[in-house]
Design a protein around this motif. Structure first.
Motif, PDB file in Angstrom:
ATOM      1  N   PHE B  33      28.206   3.739 -21.384  1.00 24.82           N
ATOM      2  CA  PHE B  33      27.947   3.815 -22.819  1.00 24.82           C
ATOM      3  C   PHE B  33      26.532   4.334 -23.056  1.00 24.82           C
ATOM      4  CE2 PHE B  33      31.579   1.058 -23.713  1.00 24.82           C
ATOM      5  CZ  PHE B  33      31.679   0.305 -22.557  1.00 24.82           C
ATOM      6  N   TRP B  34      26.393   5.140 -24.092  1.00 28.02           N
ATOM      7  CA  TRP B  34      25.069   5.540 -24.577  1.00 28.02           C
ATOM      8  C   TRP B  34      24.881   4.965 -25.985  1.00 28.02           C
ATOM      9  CZ3 TRP B  34      21.108   7.681 -22.015  1.00 28.02           C
ATOM     10  CH2 TRP B  34      21.365   8.392 -20.849  1.00 28.02           C
ATOM     11  N   TYR B  35      23.789   4.194 -26.144  1.00 20.53           N
ATOM     12  CA  TYR B  35      23.433   3.629 -27.441  1.00 20.53           C
ATOM     13  C   TYR B  35      22.070   4.176 -27.862  1.00 20.53           C
ATOM     14  CZ  TYR B  35      26.976  -0.096 -26.937  1.00 20.53           C
ATOM     15  OH  TYR B  35      28.142  -0.809 -26.813  1.00 20.53           O
ATOM     16  N   ARG B  36      21.865   4.173 -29.172  1.00 23.44           N
ATOM     17  CA  ARG B  36      20.567   4.556 -29.725  1.00 23.44           C
ATOM     18  C   ARG B  36      20.075   3.406 -30.597  1.00 23.44           C
ATOM     19  NH1 ARG B  36      19.947   9.818 -33.545  1.00 23.44           N
ATOM     20  NH2 ARG B  36      21.362   8.597 -34.852  1.00 23.44           N
ATOM     21  N   GLN B  37      18.785   3.102 -30.478  1.00 22.68           N
ATOM     22  CA  GLN B  37      18.196   2.019 -31.258  1.00 22.68           C
ATOM     23  C   GLN B  37      17.081   2.572 -32.131  1.00 22.68           C
ATOM     24  OE1 GLN B  37      16.014  -1.093 -29.133  1.00 22.68           O
ATOM     25  NE2 GLN B  37      16.758  -2.620 -30.564  1.00 22.68           N
ATOM     26  N   GLU B  44      23.279   1.528 -32.200  1.00 25.86           N
ATOM     27  CA  GLU B  44      24.538   2.181 -32.524  1.00 25.86           C
ATOM     28  C   GLU B  44      25.070   2.914 -31.300  1.00 25.86           C
ATOM     29  OE1 GLU B  44      23.946   5.076 -35.638  1.00 25.86           O
ATOM     30  OE2 GLU B  44      22.005   5.685 -34.851  1.00 25.86           O
ATOM     31  N   LEU B  45      26.366   2.841 -31.126  1.00 18.62           N
ATOM     32  CA  LEU B  45      27.019   3.502 -30.009  1.00 18.62           C
ATOM     33  C   LEU B  45      27.142   4.988 -30.296  1.00 18.62           C
ATOM     34  CD1 LEU B  45      28.595   3.220 -27.297  1.00 18.62           C
ATOM     35  CD2 LEU B  45      30.656   2.972 -28.697  1.00 18.62           C
ATOM     36  N   LEU B  46      26.701   5.793 -29.346  1.00 15.76           N
ATOM     37  CA  LEU B  46      26.802   7.241 -29.519  1.00 15.76           C
ATOM     38  C   LEU B  46      28.084   7.784 -28.895  1.00 15.76           C
ATOM     39  CD1 LEU B  46      23.129   8.298 -28.658  1.00 15.76           C
ATOM     40  CD2 LEU B  46      24.135   7.863 -30.901  1.00 15.76           C
ATOM     41  N   ILE B  47      28.328   7.396 -27.649  1.00 19.54           N
ATOM     42  CA  ILE B  47      29.462   7.917 -26.902  1.00 19.54           C
ATOM     43  C   ILE B  47      29.742   6.997 -25.740  1.00 19.54           C
ATOM     44  CG2 ILE B  47      27.963   9.358 -25.450  1.00 19.54           C
ATOM     45  CD1 ILE B  47      30.196  11.451 -25.357  1.00 19.54           C
ATOM     46  N   TYR B  48      31.010   6.951 -25.284  1.00 19.80           N
ATOM     47  CA  TYR B  48      31.253   6.249 -24.046  1.00 19.80           C
ATOM     48  C   TYR B  48      32.297   6.968 -23.204  1.00 19.80           C
ATOM     49  CZ  TYR B  48      35.528   3.666 -25.572  1.00 19.80           C
ATOM     50  OH  TYR B  48      36.785   3.295 -25.986  1.00 19.80           O
ATOM     51  N   PHE B  49      32.202   6.743 -21.919  1.00 21.86           N
ATOM     52  CA  PHE B  49      33.036   7.386 -20.908  1.00 21.86           C
ATOM     53  C   PHE B  49      33.846   6.326 -20.163  1.00 21.86           C
ATOM     54  CE2 PHE B  49      31.034  11.627 -20.715  1.00 21.86           C
ATOM     55  CZ  PHE B  49      29.830  11.385 -21.350  1.00 21.86           C
ATOM     56  N   ASN B  50      35.020   6.739 -19.722  1.00 26.22           N
ATOM     57  CA  ASN B  50      35.819   5.947 -18.791  1.00 26.22           C
ATOM     58  C   ASN B  50      36.201   6.850 -17.634  1.00 26.22           C
ATOM     59  OD1 ASN B  50      39.182   4.672 -18.642  1.00 26.22           O
ATOM     60  ND2 ASN B  50      37.399   3.876 -17.622  1.00 26.22           N
ATOM     61  N   ASN B  51      35.847   6.430 -16.434  1.00 27.03           N
ATOM     62  CA  ASN B  51      36.124   7.253 -15.254  1.00 27.03           C
ATOM     63  C   ASN B  51      35.647   8.697 -15.450  1.00 27.03           C
ATOM     64  OD1 ASN B  51      37.312   5.179 -13.717  1.00 27.03           O
ATOM     65  ND2 ASN B  51      39.255   5.444 -14.796  1.00 27.03           N
ATOM     66  N   ASN B  52      34.452   8.821 -15.982  1.00 29.05           N
ATOM     67  CA  ASN B  52      33.748  10.089 -16.156  1.00 29.05           C
ATOM     68  C   ASN B  52      34.280  10.940 -17.304  1.00 29.05           C
ATOM     69  OD1 ASN B  52      32.765   9.127 -13.704  1.00 29.05           O
ATOM     70  ND2 ASN B  52      33.907  10.613 -12.496  1.00 29.05           N
ATOM     71  N   SER B  58      32.493   9.693 -31.387  1.00 26.22           N
ATOM     72  CA  SER B  58      32.375   9.698 -32.843  1.00 26.22           C
ATOM     73  C   SER B  58      30.998   9.269 -33.324  1.00 26.22           C
ATOM     74  CB  SER B  58      33.449   8.804 -33.476  1.00 26.22           C
ATOM     75  OG  SER B  58      33.325   7.479 -33.010  1.00 26.22           O
ATOM     76  N   GLY B  59      30.249   8.628 -32.480  1.00 20.52           N
ATOM     77  CA  GLY B  59      28.912   8.202 -32.859  1.00 20.52           C
ATOM     78  C   GLY B  59      27.829   9.227 -32.616  1.00 20.52           C
ATOM     79  N   MET B  60      28.168  10.310 -31.980  1.00 23.63           N
ATOM     80  CA  MET B  60      27.179  11.372 -31.746  1.00 23.63           C
ATOM     81  C   MET B  60      26.812  11.972 -33.088  1.00 23.63           C
ATOM     82  SD  MET B  60      26.601  11.616 -28.458  1.00 23.63           S
ATOM     83  CE  MET B  60      26.639  13.123 -27.481  1.00 23.63           C
ATOM     84  N   PRO B  61      25.532  11.944 -33.418  1.00 32.51           N
ATOM     85  CA  PRO B  61      25.135  12.286 -34.787  1.00 32.51           C
ATOM     86  C   PRO B  61      25.347  13.744 -35.170  1.00 32.51           C
ATOM     87  CG  PRO B  61      23.210  11.824 -33.429  1.00 32.51           C
ATOM     88  CD  PRO B  61      24.385  11.496 -32.608  1.00 32.51           C
ATOM     89  N   GLU B  62      25.100  14.656 -34.253  1.00 34.87           N
ATOM     90  CA  GLU B  62      25.200  16.077 -34.601  1.00 34.87           C
ATOM     91  C   GLU B  62      25.549  16.865 -33.346  1.00 34.87           C
ATOM     92  OE1 GLU B  62      21.609  17.483 -36.579  1.00 34.87           O
ATOM     93  OE2 GLU B  62      21.190  15.444 -37.200  1.00 34.87           O
ATOM     94  N   ASP B  63      25.854  18.122 -33.588  1.00 35.74           N
ATOM     95  CA  ASP B  63      26.178  18.993 -32.441  1.00 35.74           C
ATOM     96  C   ASP B  63      24.976  19.208 -31.534  1.00 35.74           C
ATOM     97  OD1 ASP B  63      28.456  21.165 -34.295  1.00 35.74           O
ATOM     98  OD2 ASP B  63      28.708  19.185 -33.394  1.00 35.74           O
ATOM     99  N   ARG B  64      23.812  18.862 -31.996  1.00 31.36           N
ATOM    100  CA  ARG B  64      22.631  19.002 -31.149  1.00 31.36           C
ATOM    101  C   ARG B  64      22.672  18.017 -29.982  1.00 31.36           C
ATOM    102  NH1 ARG B  64      18.375  17.222 -32.923  1.00 31.36           N
ATOM    103  NH2 ARG B  64      19.094  15.971 -34.697  1.00 31.36           N
ATOM    104  N   PHE B  65      23.498  16.995 -30.120  1.00 24.73           N
ATOM    105  CA  PHE B  65      23.623  15.979 -29.090  1.00 24.73           C
ATOM    106  C   PHE B  65      24.837  16.282 -28.208  1.00 24.73           C
ATOM    107  CE2 PHE B  65      20.804  12.372 -30.276  1.00 24.73           C
ATOM    108  CZ  PHE B  65      20.267  12.907 -31.429  1.00 24.73           C
ATOM    109  N   SER B  66      24.641  16.163 -26.907  1.00 27.41           N
ATOM    110  CA  SER B  66      25.768  16.304 -25.992  1.00 27.41           C
ATOM    111  C   SER B  66      25.574  15.363 -24.825  1.00 27.41           C
ATOM    112  CB  SER B  66      25.902  17.748 -25.507  1.00 27.41           C
ATOM    113  OG  SER B  66      24.753  18.131 -24.761  1.00 27.41           O
ATOM    114  N   ALA B  67      26.664  14.917 -24.246  1.00 22.23           N
ATOM    115  CA  ALA B  67      26.597  14.007 -23.105  1.00 22.23           C
ATOM    116  C   ALA B  67      27.608  14.441 -22.061  1.00 22.23           C
ATOM    117  CB  ALA B  67      26.862  12.571 -23.535  1.00 22.23           C
ATOM    118  N   LYS B  68      27.217  14.238 -20.811  1.00 22.62           N
ATOM    119  CA  LYS B  68      28.091  14.590 -19.703  1.00 22.62           C
ATOM    120  C   LYS B  68      28.073  13.479 -18.671  1.00 22.62           C
ATOM    121  CE  LYS B  68      27.488  19.613 -20.075  1.00 22.62           C
ATOM    122  NZ  LYS B  68      27.061  20.844 -19.379  1.00 22.62           N
TER     123      LYS B  68
END
Lengths: 115, 115
Positions: B33-37, B44-52, B58-68
């Motif tokens: 999980f990635w959270y932002r405080q 607030e939860l930004l994004i979460y992964f299961n088995n990669n 849905s919590g990623m604020p804008e397209d400027r944010f990405s997670a891998k």
């Protein structure tokens, strides 16, 4: 909608006094409830958790919390506060049958301890 | 186990620059999980992964944010281009399995300042 409310943003207690931090939740399924503590500049440390069974749960550092389904509350208590307990405390809800560890947090309560 | 490891602990960057935050989950944990405080919005939860695999972004604020999450032991959160309002503490957390007993373990966080 799922949510967690911590009504008290800031609480000040004297060292040695008792403490109660309030937490109310809104969750459609069976909630799993958590209290985390965050010391300045640190990550979140789990104090205690409730999944099922006994509604009074014991945690680390002398903390306990009581789950009251009728009041949708999960208040954190400590009988005698120590100066080292000064920190920010977060209540969180997650769970249901698909509990993954994904959490919804309250806004936090900052605890100040007076000598 | 060393727990969830995040790097860097602190990052100061200029507006418009790319920022990459890194996380190593606890070995054997299959949820990340990635959270932002922030002061305004709390945790607030930004994004979460299961088995990669990203499950909920849905919590990623804008397209400027990405997670891998290229493998089970590494994840990145990238902000490109960064803006001053992205200044926050970013937490990574991991958990194992689902259901009863699952809890999330948090890293120490990365404090990001965008000037």
């Amino acid at each position: 909608a799922q949510s967690v409310t911590q009504p008290d943003i800031h609480i000040t207690v004297s060292e040695g006094a008792s403490l109660e931090l309030r937490c109310n939740y809104s969750y459609g399924a069976t909630p799993y409830l958590f209290w985390y503590v965050q010391s300045p500049g640190q990550g979140l440390q789990l104090l205690l958790k409730y999944f099922s069974g006994d509604t009074l749960v014991q945690g680390i550092k002398g903390f306990e919390a009581e789950f009251k389904r009728s009041q949708s509350s999960f208040n954190l208590r400590k009988p005698s506060v120590h100066w080292s307990d000064a920190a920010e405390y977060f209540c969180a809800v997650g769970g249901g049958s698909s509990n993954t560890g994904k959490l919804i947090f309250g806004q936090g309560t900052t605890l100040q301890v007076k000598p | 186990d060393a727990g969830v490891i995040q790097s860097p602990r602190h990052e100061v960057t200029e507006m418009g620059q790319e920022v990459t935050l890194r996380c190593k989950p606890i070995s054997g944990h299959d949820y990340l999980f990635w959270y932002r405080q922030t002061m305004m919005r709390g945790l607030e939860l930004l994004i979460y992964f299961n088995n990669n695999v990203p499950i909920d972004d849905s919590g990623m604020p804008e397209d400027r944010f990405s997670a891998k999450m290229p493998n089970a032991s590494f994840s990145t959160l990238k902000i490109q281009p960064s803006e001053p309002r992205d200044s926050a503490v970013y937490f990574c957390a991991s958990s194992r399995g689902t259901g009863f007993g699952t809890e999330a373990f948090f890293g120490q966080g990365t404090r990001l300042t965008v000037v």
